[in-house]
Design a protein around this motif. Structure first.
Motif, short mmCIF file in Angstrom:
data_model
loop_
_atom_site.label_atom_id
_atom_site.label_comp_id
_atom_site.label_asym_id
_atom_site.label_seq_id
_atom_site.Cartn_x
_atom_site.Cartn_y
_atom_site.Cartn_z
N GLY A 104 41.57 191.80 48.82
CA GLY A 104 40.38 191.74 49.66
C GLY A 104 39.09 191.42 48.94
O GLY A 104 38.01 191.68 49.49
N ASP A 159 48.22 187.28 56.32
CA ASP A 159 47.91 188.64 56.75
C ASP A 159 48.65 188.94 58.06
O ASP A 159 48.10 188.83 59.15
CB ASP A 159 46.40 188.79 56.93
N GLY A 164 43.25 192.56 57.11
CA GLY A 164 42.31 191.97 56.19
C GLY A 164 42.85 191.74 54.80
O GLY A 164 42.13 191.20 53.94
N TYR A 165 44.09 192.09 54.54
CA TYR A 165 44.72 191.89 53.24
C TYR A 165 45.99 191.03 53.41
O TYR A 165 46.76 191.24 54.35
CB TYR A 165 45.11 193.22 52.60
#
Length: 566
Positions: A104, A159, A164-165
């Motif tokens: 991230g 993802d 978000g990762y």
């Protein structure tokens, strides 16, 4: 310790040339320079340095018990940005993948599958490093299945859980289980267990969003006769979206096709609005050179992700297969890039050979890398030996993807040094045109391209299928495409200023109406002058064959319009 080199087209032509004087255009080269590690594996990782050009990682596998390593290389010049040196008996470089932004921080990261992680240990692990700093972000342990080589394959997924990762898939060589691994810490998002059967081998690959939920999905190949097949899963939920049942083997002592040994996501090949998928069958796990001499060297099939319907099948052809390196030519598949600039995603197949044999030209056949046009199925390039490769994306700014080939067995003054080459993509293809009519056997003869249309490879066979048994035949070419009914077929080739030009010597068709000619692009009119087969030049190729029982006394196959690649 290691050697990198950027090679201009001029220097490459002077130093590494094919017999025809035209080389496959090399962009970059990375060569291991120590006994400790042989350059072997390669994978794109995205732009880490911020110059708009994607970087790549090179895997160095352990040689003679010493540790391997991973090199992060600058995509602009091939220079080493950083290296990760493995402990003794650790194969950091066996399997590599970019994994997207795993932690991230806005910079793409990369991972290594390490199926050998210690002396006589095949438990395996996966290591993830930060692209920004090189820090070790996660180590995922495979001890749930001891001795089954965790990290044998990796697949970038994006993802999938929308947190978000970036995430990726990882699995064992022979445990029948797949893990979806999540950033930023390497936790297991979900597990897929596909059961035992004849093999616990799996393969996995990403595919574009099939179910329309905004997350990429993924394909899993399970080459088991009873419990296997190909599974399409939702990236977001893991739900099974599609199952293609296993394909049985031929009705003899081979009882299964090993269908699902490799999978890859493709573009929309059938026009139904959904991405499609490629699946290979190898008919073997042994992959000895002798197996290339019969039909069980395998094939690739394509299916719709929408409903699983069959689209097409590719194989290497009878003659090229016998002389082609790699007992299992479709052991790995790579998709997702356009290497010939036609706007269609293409496919790489990587062959594995258990034994270090040699073909009829006394060239090593310890594996191979082949690149196919996704639009036509024509083989564009082929390199051997070595059994690692990747489609790299556009690295030189011309809008066409590059491709890479890894050869652990290459030595440049240092035994076991290995070499990874990144080669330029190029416009070109071979497209079937025209048509043929039934001959005296009741069948319509067809022309086939067996092998690559790369001038640098100089490994193309032309063959005739469904001709008249025992009759003579020859191949010819010209610059124009025409349609003129003639004999049992249609003349498809126009001669222009130089007429119709014969290729090589006549051949004799066998008892099945089949015959093949290995084309020598270094000889005769193909080699030089206005009739030469050169990269970027387009010719129409066809075959004539005798048919004494037909009123005209001969027949014509259909034809190919070929634009040759370097």
């Amino acid at each position: 310790m290691y050697h990198t080199q950027r090679v201009s087209a001029v220097l490459f032509l002077l130093g590494l040339f094919s017999p025809a004087g035209v080389a496959q255009e090399q962009l970059l080269e990375v060569t291991g320079r120590a006994h400790a590690a042989g350059a072997h594996t390669v994978a794109p990782v995205g732009d880490i340095t911020g110059d708009g050009i994607a970087e790549f990682v090179v895997g160095l596998i352990s040689v003679w018990g010493k540790g391997g390593g991973v090199l992060l290389c600058d995509g602009a010049n091939g220079e080493i940005v950083r290296s990760h040196v493995a402990p003794t008996f650790y194969d950091y470089g066996w399997q590599l993948s970019g994994v997207g932004d795993f932690d991230g921080d806005g910079v793409t990261d990369y991972a290594s599958g390490v199926p050998l992680n210690g002396y006589l240990s095949m438990t395996g692990e996966v290591r993830v490093w930060s692209g920004a700093t090189g820090a070790l972000l996660a180590v995922i342990d495979g001890s749930q299945h001891p001795g089954r080589a965790f990290g044998e394959y990796l697949a970038l997924l994006g993802d999938v859980d929308q947190d978000g990762y970036a995430d990726f898939a990882a699995g064992w060589e022979s445990a029948g289980e797949l893990w979806i691994i999540g950033g930023p810490d390497g936790h297991v998002i979900r597990r897929h267990i596909y059961g035992g059967g004849l093999s616990g081998f799996l393969s996995a690959a990403p595919i574009d969003d099939v179910d329309g939920d905004g997350a990429g999905d993924y394909i899993v190949g399970v080459p088991n006769l009873n419990t296997g097949g190909v599974f399409l899963h939702s990236g977001k939920t893991g739900e099974q979206l599609l199952h293609i049942p296993p394909v049985p083997g031929y009705p003899d002592n081979y009882t299964w096709a090993y269908f699902g040994r490799a999978v890859a996501g493709m573009g929309d090949m059938d026009g139904d609005g959904s991405p499609d998928l490629a699946v290979s069958a190898t008919f073997s796990t042994q992959c000895g050179y002798h197996e290339a001499s019969h039909t069980r060297s395998g094939w690739i099939r394509f299916y719709s992700s929408k409903d699983g319907h069959f689209i097409d099948q590719w194989d290497l052809g009878p003659t090229f297969k016998v002389d082609s390196p790699g007992g299992c030519p479709f052991w790995w598949l790579r998709g997702g890039e356009d290497v010939n600039g036609d706007g269609v995603l293409d496919l790489m197949a990587i062959g594995r050979n258990t034994f270090h044999d040699y073909n009829s030209s006394n060239l090593s056949v310890y594996g191979q890398t082949m690149v196919f046009s996704g639009r036509t199925g024509t083989m564009l390039w082929q390199l051997h030996p070595g059994f690692r490769g990747a489609l790299m994306g556009d690295m030189d700014g011309d809008g066409i993807s590059e491709w890479a080939h890894g050869n652990w067995y290459y030595s440049r003054g240092v035994p076991g040094a290995g070499r990874v080459r990144i080669l330029r993509g190029s416009a070109g293809d071979g497209e079937r045109i025209c048509w043929s009519s039934p001959n005296s056997t009741g069948q319509a003869a067809s022309l086939r391209l067996e092998g690559p249309i790369s001038v640098g490879a100089n490994a193309l066979y032309l063959s005739i299928e469904n001709g008249v048994p025992g009759e003579p035949a020859y191949f010819f070419y010209g610059p124009k495409e025409v349609t003129r009914p003639m004999g049992a077929g249609v003349l498809c080739v126009g001669g222009g200023a130089h007429g119709l030009i014969q290729i090589g010597d006549p051949i004799q068709l066998n008892g099945h109406g089949y015959g093949a000619l290995k084309v020598d692009m270094t000889d005769g009119p193909l080699a030089s002058g206005p009739t030469a087969w050169l990269p970027g030049r387009t010719w129409v190729v066809q075959a004539w064959y005798g048919d004494s029982a037909f009123p005209a006394g001969f027949g014509l196959t259909d034809a190919y319009k070929i634009t040759f690649v370097p």
